[in-house]
Design an enzyme around this catalytic site. Structure first.
Site, PDB file in Angstrom:
ATOM      1  N   ASP A 153       5.431  -3.680   6.178  1.00  0.00           N
ATOM      2  CA  ASP A 153       4.213  -3.849   6.963  1.00  0.00           C
ATOM      3  C   ASP A 153       4.436  -4.626   8.250  1.00  0.00           C
ATOM      4  O   ASP A 153       3.482  -5.179   8.813  1.00  0.00           O
ATOM      5  CB  ASP A 153       3.133  -4.545   6.124  1.00  0.00           C
ATOM      6  CG  ASP A 153       3.566  -5.933   5.662  1.00  0.00           C
ATOM      7  OD1 ASP A 153       4.697  -6.340   5.979  1.00  0.00           O
ATOM      8  OD2 ASP A 153       2.769  -6.596   4.977  1.00  0.00           O
ATOM      9  N   ASN A 154       5.691  -4.692   8.722  1.00  0.00           N
ATOM     10  CA  ASN A 154       5.908  -5.416   9.972  1.00  0.00           C
ATOM     11  C   ASN A 154       7.050  -4.793  10.768  1.00  0.00           C
ATOM     12  O   ASN A 154       7.979  -4.203  10.211  1.00  0.00           O
ATOM     13  CB  ASN A 154       6.170  -6.902   9.717  1.00  0.00           C
ATOM     14  CG  ASN A 154       7.486  -7.155   9.026  1.00  0.00           C
ATOM     15  OD1 ASN A 154       8.530  -7.288   9.670  1.00  0.00           O
ATOM     16  ND2 ASN A 154       7.464  -7.200   7.692  1.00  0.00           N
ATOM     17  N   ALA A 163       9.459  -6.106  12.735  1.00  0.00           N
ATOM     18  CA  ALA A 163      10.797  -6.684  12.667  1.00  0.00           C
ATOM     19  C   ALA A 163      11.583  -6.117  11.490  1.00  0.00           C
ATOM     20  O   ALA A 163      12.776  -5.796  11.613  1.00  0.00           O
ATOM     21  CB  ALA A 163      10.708  -8.206  12.554  1.00  0.00           C
ATOM     22  N   CYS A 177      21.531   3.437  17.745  1.00  0.00           N
ATOM     23  CA  CYS A 177      22.347   4.582  17.337  1.00  0.00           C
ATOM     24  C   CYS A 177      23.346   5.028  18.397  1.00  0.00           C
ATOM     25  O   CYS A 177      24.369   5.635  18.070  1.00  0.00           O
ATOM     26  CB  CYS A 177      21.473   5.741  16.891  1.00  0.00           C
ATOM     27  SG  CYS A 177      20.411   6.464  18.163  1.00  0.00           S
ATOM     28  N   CYS A 221      -2.735  -4.891   9.051  1.00  0.00           N
ATOM     29  CA  CYS A 221      -4.025  -4.542   8.462  1.00  0.00           C
ATOM     30  C   CYS A 221      -4.851  -5.797   8.169  1.00  0.00           C
ATOM     31  O   CYS A 221      -6.071  -5.726   8.054  1.00  0.00           O
ATOM     32  CB  CYS A 221      -3.820  -3.711   7.206  1.00  0.00           C
ATOM     33  SG  CYS A 221      -2.911  -4.530   5.874  1.00  0.00           S
ATOM     34  N   GLY A 245       0.790  -1.221   0.000  1.00  0.00           N
ATOM     35  CA  GLY A 245       0.000   0.000   0.000  1.00  0.00           C
ATOM     36  C   GLY A 245       0.821   1.268   0.000  1.00  0.00           C
ATOM     37  O   GLY A 245       0.614   2.172  -0.813  1.00  0.00           O
TER      38      GLY A 245
END
Length: 253
Positions: A127-128, A130, A245, A185, A38
């Protein structure tokens, strides 16, 4: 740029903030885009149309019926085809003068580092959670700007991370794994146009960074609610004990 480029990108060149110099920066740039669902299918056409010189797309997924409600680069004829290869064809139809690399694979940490090192900017359109963490680690390690997006239900987020600049936060400063989780989603649903709003915002922020224009947006989380059509902007700082970081900062100091 030749005469054809000057005509094609004339609407960018007419903008004082971009001009010929800014457009040449875009033509010379490489973007690594992780995910072309998307968010990616909204961001990628604008990157291609803008003349980004080289776009590397990585996604191991194939098109399914459930994608078509919001992933507007795909059609019914694309079902069961690899998303990255399919969207490459669409982008080449938009702009045949740029280079597009499609990778039908889930990137290992080593591969992700290699590709990040080749890029001038990274767009996280996955979309995840990890994968977002892995992309962030590659961004920090290679000091490449990262434009991250997410969308679920009626709410979306965009954040820009600039490890190429001193004392700036990374994704893990905000979401370190203990205070975040996936909101898939497939479980919660997502409003179709929302991914377009977030994805095109990612494209706009990436183009601004590459062209060197606009107000810096790093250090902020931009949140959009599609139900009330409102944007909110939240500032956040670098975490001095960040697992990602702060270690890089310590090694470089």
């Amino acid at each position: 740029m030749d005469d054809r480029d000057l005509l094609r990108y004339s609407r960018h060149i007419l903008l004082d903030e971009i001009g010929i110099e800014g457009q040449e920066k875009l033509l010379a740039a490489t973007a690594l885009v992780i995910g072309c669902g998307g968010l990616g299918s909204a961001a990628l056409p604008y990157l291609a149309a803008a003349g980004l010189g080289h776009i590397i797309i990585a996604d191991d997924d194939t098109v399914s019926d459930t994608n078509l409600q919001r992933q507007i680069c795909f059609t019914e004829a694309d079902i069961d085809h690899f998303k990255a290869e399919t969207i490459k064809t669409r982008l080449q139809a938009i702009n045949g003068r740029i280079e597009i690399t499609a990778l039908n694979e889930r990137l290992s940490e080593k591969r992700l580092l290699q590709l990040a090192a080749q890029a001038d900017i990274i767009l996280d359109c996955c979309d995840n959670f990890a994968t977002r963490l892995a992309v962030n680690r590659a961004s920090v390690a290679t000091k490449k700007p990262l434009v991250s997006g997410a969308a679920v239900r009626f709410e979306g987020q965009v954040a820009i991370y600039r490890p190429d600049l001193p004392n700036t936060p990374c994704y893990a400063c905000l979401f370190d794994g203990d205070n975040a989780s996936d909101g898939a989603c497939a479980v919660f649903g997502v409003f179709g146009p929302l991914v377009g709003i977030i994805g095109t915002t990612q494209a706009a922020e990436a183009l601004k960074i590459l062209a060197g224009i606009g107000k810096p947006s790093h250090g902020y989380l931009m949140s959009y609610n599609a139900l009330n059509s409102e944007w909110q902007r939240f500032s956040f700082n670098k975490n001095p004990t960040c697992r990602v970081c702060s270690k890089v900062s310590d090694r470089s100091s």
